[in-house]
Design an enzyme around this catalytic site. Sequence first.
Site, PDB file in Angstrom:
ATOM      1  CG  HIS A  80      -1.301   1.299   1.320  1.00 57.63           C
ATOM      2  ND1 HIS A  80      -1.002   2.314   2.589  1.00 57.63           N
ATOM      3  CD2 HIS A  80      -2.420   2.051   0.930  1.00 57.63           C
ATOM      4  CE1 HIS A  80      -2.157   3.189   2.321  1.00 57.63           C
ATOM      5  NE2 HIS A  80      -3.182   2.974   1.209  1.00 57.63           N
ATOM      6  CD  GLU A 119      -2.657   2.667  -3.458  1.00 50.53           C
ATOM      7  OE1 GLU A 119      -3.201   4.091  -3.300  1.00 50.53           O
ATOM      8  OE2 GLU A 119      -3.402   0.953  -3.540  1.00 50.53           O
ATOM      9  CG  HIS A 120       0.333   6.558  -0.171  1.00 53.35           C
ATOM     10  ND1 HIS A 120      -0.875   7.191   0.704  1.00 53.35           N
ATOM     11  CD2 HIS A 120      -1.623   5.334  -0.698  1.00 53.35           C
ATOM     12  CE1 HIS A 120      -1.541   7.108   0.654  1.00 53.35           C
ATOM     13  NE2 HIS A 120      -1.961   5.947  -0.013  1.00 53.35           N
ATOM     14  CD  GLU A 170      -4.955   5.401   3.424  1.00 50.88           C
ATOM     15  OE1 GLU A 170      -3.838   5.710   2.854  1.00 50.88           O
ATOM     16  OE2 GLU A 170      -5.617   4.625   2.291  1.00 50.88           O
TER      17      GLU A 170
END
Lengths: 421, 424
Positions: free
Chosen positions: B65, B68-69, B141
Site C-alpha cells: 500500500h 502504491e502511494h 489513513e
Amino acid sequence: MIETITLSPNVTLRCCRDPRFKQGCLSFQLVRPMAAEEAAKNALLPAVLLRGTNAHPNLRAITNRLDELYGAAVSPLVRRVGDYQTVGLFCGFMDDRFALPGDTVLAPMMTFLEELLLDSPLENGGFLPAFVESEKRNLIATIESELNDKRAYAMSKLLKIMCREDTFGLPRLGEKEQVAAIRPKELYDHYRHILRIAPIEIFYVGSAESSTVAALLKPLLSKLDREPVALPAQSGFHPCEGREEVETMEVSQGKLCLGFTTPITNRDKRFPAMQVLNAIYGAGMTSKLFMNVREKLSLCYSVGSGYYGSKGIVTVAAGIDFDKEAETRAEILRQLDACKQGEISMEELTAAKEAILSSLRATHDAPGSIEGFYATAALSGLGMTTAEYMAAVETVTLEQVIAAANTVQLHTTYFLRGGSQ
Amino acid sequence: MKPIYYPELDETLFRTVLPNGLTVAVVKREGFTKKLAYFVTDFGSIHTDFTLEGQEHHAPAGVAHYLEHKLFDMPGDRDVSAEFAAMGAMTNAFTSYDMTAYYFSCTENFENCLKLLLEFVSTPYFTEESVEKERGIIDQEIGMNEDAPDSVVFEKLMQSLYQTHPIRVPILGTSETIREITPEVLHTCHRAFYTPGNMLLCVIGDVDPEQVTAMAREILGDEKKEVGKKMRPWQEEMTSQRAETQCAMEVAMPMFNLAFKAEPVGSGDEAIRQEMIADLAAEALFGESSELYLRLYEEGLIDSSFGGGFETIDGCAMLMCSGDSNDPAAVREAILSQAEKIAAAGLEESAFLRLKRSALGRRIRGLDSFDATCFRVSAYHFSGFDYFRFPEIYRSIRPAEIREFLSRVVTRRRCALSVVRPIV
C-alpha cells in the site's frame, strides 16, 4: 437523446433509448415537498411496499419472483432533491436479448412493479402491522447507524445546524421519533393521498422504444385516481445565524466540517462557474485543498469540498488529528481566499473544467448514471441536457470563477473530536 | 491479435502476452465514450516475504500500500494526478490483500493517458524526504480505518479465523510497521513485482487493441525480467483459531462479521467452479430468497444490511456474512442449523435452477459497469481464468455440489464470529 412524454397531467415519462447496455433501469418517483410532517412516512413507504403483495406475500416470494426475472432488482428510492423529497422504487433488470428464447424481462417487470405499488395486502384499512413495525425498526436502525460513518455523521450534523431554517436541515429519512410514531393505517392513507396528488416522474433507460414503455405503464397509471397538485418552486438557502460547534466522541480521528453559502444555485446562469470553482477549490486530487492541506502540509488523509447546487451550499470536510484543528481550518480558508484573490493558474482552470466535462461525457455510458442525472436534474431546476451543460462549462472564464468565489461565505463550522471534556 | 467473441454476453475480448511477459486484455466496447485502463500487479499486502536474485526478503506489513502511494511521485517534481487531470482524466489506485491496481478513466486523450499510466507505474522514484512525508498521510489513513467499525470488525474476524496467514494483518499495516518502510524496501518490492511478467494491462472501451499493445511495448520494452518468488509458508488448519471476538466502539447497534473457513481454491477452471459453487451455496443458505433470510428478517434478527458471499484471497477462502443485529450469536446458530438441514435434505431442482438463472442474470447486468468488469477480468486473470467464460461454468454446476460444500464448510469448528458492540 432524452424523450419526455407527458402521460397525463403531472405524470412525466422520460426515456433514454440506448441499445448498448446489458440491462435496463426504470425509476418510479412520487415527488413531495421535503417537510418534517411527512419525511419519515415517505422514507418508510417503499420498504413496506417491498415486503409483500397479495400474490407474493413475503420477502422470499418477492425475491423468488425477481430471481425468475433473471436476477432483477427492485430497491427503495428515497431522494432529497433541493426542497423536494422523492419516494418510489428503482428497478434494474437484464435486457431482453439475453433472456432464454421466447422469454422477455421488461414486460413482466412492469407488471410486477404495478403489483408492488398497488397490490399491498391490507388489514383494517392499513398496511399489515407486521410489515410496518418491522420496517420501522429497520429504518430507525438505518437512521441510528449514520453514527457508524463518522464523516457522513459529521457532515449531516453540520447541515442540520447550518440549515435550521431550511428544508435542507431536515434529515432525508426523517427523525427516529417520527418513524416510531407511524401507524399502519395512517401510512396507508398517506400513501393513497400522495399517489393521488404528487407529481410522478418515471425514468427509463434501456433498449425499448418510448412508446413501448409508455404502453407497458398504461395499466398501472390507469388504476390511479389522480388529482395532481403542482409543487412550489425550488428555493435558495434560508438564512440564519452561523454557529461554531464542537462535539466529543470516542474516536481517534477528528472530523472538521465547514459550511459556506452562496446565492448561486443551479437555476442561476453563474452555476457552471460555481461548479468550476468547486472543482478548483476542493473536488478531486488536483484541487487546492488536496494539494495543500493533504499533500503539502500532510494535515490529513481525506479532505474535499462539495457543492449543493440545488441549494447554494458549499461544504468542506477533513479528517484530522485533534490538535490540528486551528491549522487545518486556517489553511482551508486561506485556499478559498486564494481563489477569491484570483490565485488560480490556467492549468488549474483547465483541469477543473476537464474533470467536469469528462464526468458529464461519461454520464451516458452507464444506465445508473443516466438515471441519476436526468431523474433529478429537471426537478432540482437544472434545465439542461448534459450536452448543454458541457457547452456552458466550456465557456466559463477565469473572471467568472473568481466572481463566483467571491460570493462564497463561511457560515457554520462543526468539529467532531475525541476524548471527554 | 485475434478477438474472441462471447455470444452469450455480447462481449469481444482481445488478449495477448507480450515478449516482456505482460498480458494485455482489451474489452472492446464500441460506441462508448468512456475508456478505463487498469494496470495491475499480482502483488498485494500479504506478499511481504519473497526471494529475488537468490536473496530472501521480508518486507514490513503495509509495504504494498505504501508503494502504491509513492508510485505517484515522479522525477523532476512531476505531478501525475495533475497531468491526468489536465487531460480530463481521473486516476487512482487501490491495494488489496493480493493485488495492486492503478487505473485511469477518460473520455479523450486516451493514448497519452495510457502512456502516462504505464510510465508512472514502471518508474520507481523515492527520496528519503518524500517517503518520510507519506508516513503522516498513511498514518491518518490508518487512523480513519481504526474509527471505521466495518474495517475493525473485519480485521478482528481475520485474526480469529486464521493462525498464520498474513490476512491477519491490515492491508495498510500498522503505525508501527510503516515506520520501518524505507526507499530501499520500496525499490526492492518494485523490482520484484512490478516487472511486466507479473502484471496485467486491462483496457475497456472503444479503443484499438493493436495500439494498446504497441504502446505497452514502447514504454515497457521487450526485455523479460525476473519476477520475485513469493514465499507462502502459510499452514492453515481447517479450524478457526478463536470462535468469537468482541470489542466496543461508537456504533448504534451491534455489527457483526461471521465467517467459515474454506480450503483455498487455487487457480484455473476448477478454482472458479469452486468459487461459483460456493457463491450459489451462500445464496441457497442465506441469500434473500432463502428460507433462512425470511425467517431471520421477520424475527428482526437481521435487517437489509445483512449480506454475504464467498471470498477468495491468495492462500485462503471463506464463506462470509455481515450485518447489524442485536443478537449475532443467534444468527450464527440459525445459519449452522440451516446448513445442516440443507446438507441433509438437498436443494429442490427448481429452486436450484432459479438461483442459477438469477446469479447469471446479475453477472450479465454487472458487465455494464466498466469498473466492475475491469476488476473481475483482472482478478480472474491472476487466478488463471478467463472471466467471460462464467456462463459455461454455471451450466456445469450440479445441486449435489452445493450440498457437499455446505456440509463440509459450514460447521462450528470452521466458524468465527466478530462483533463490534456499542459503548455503554
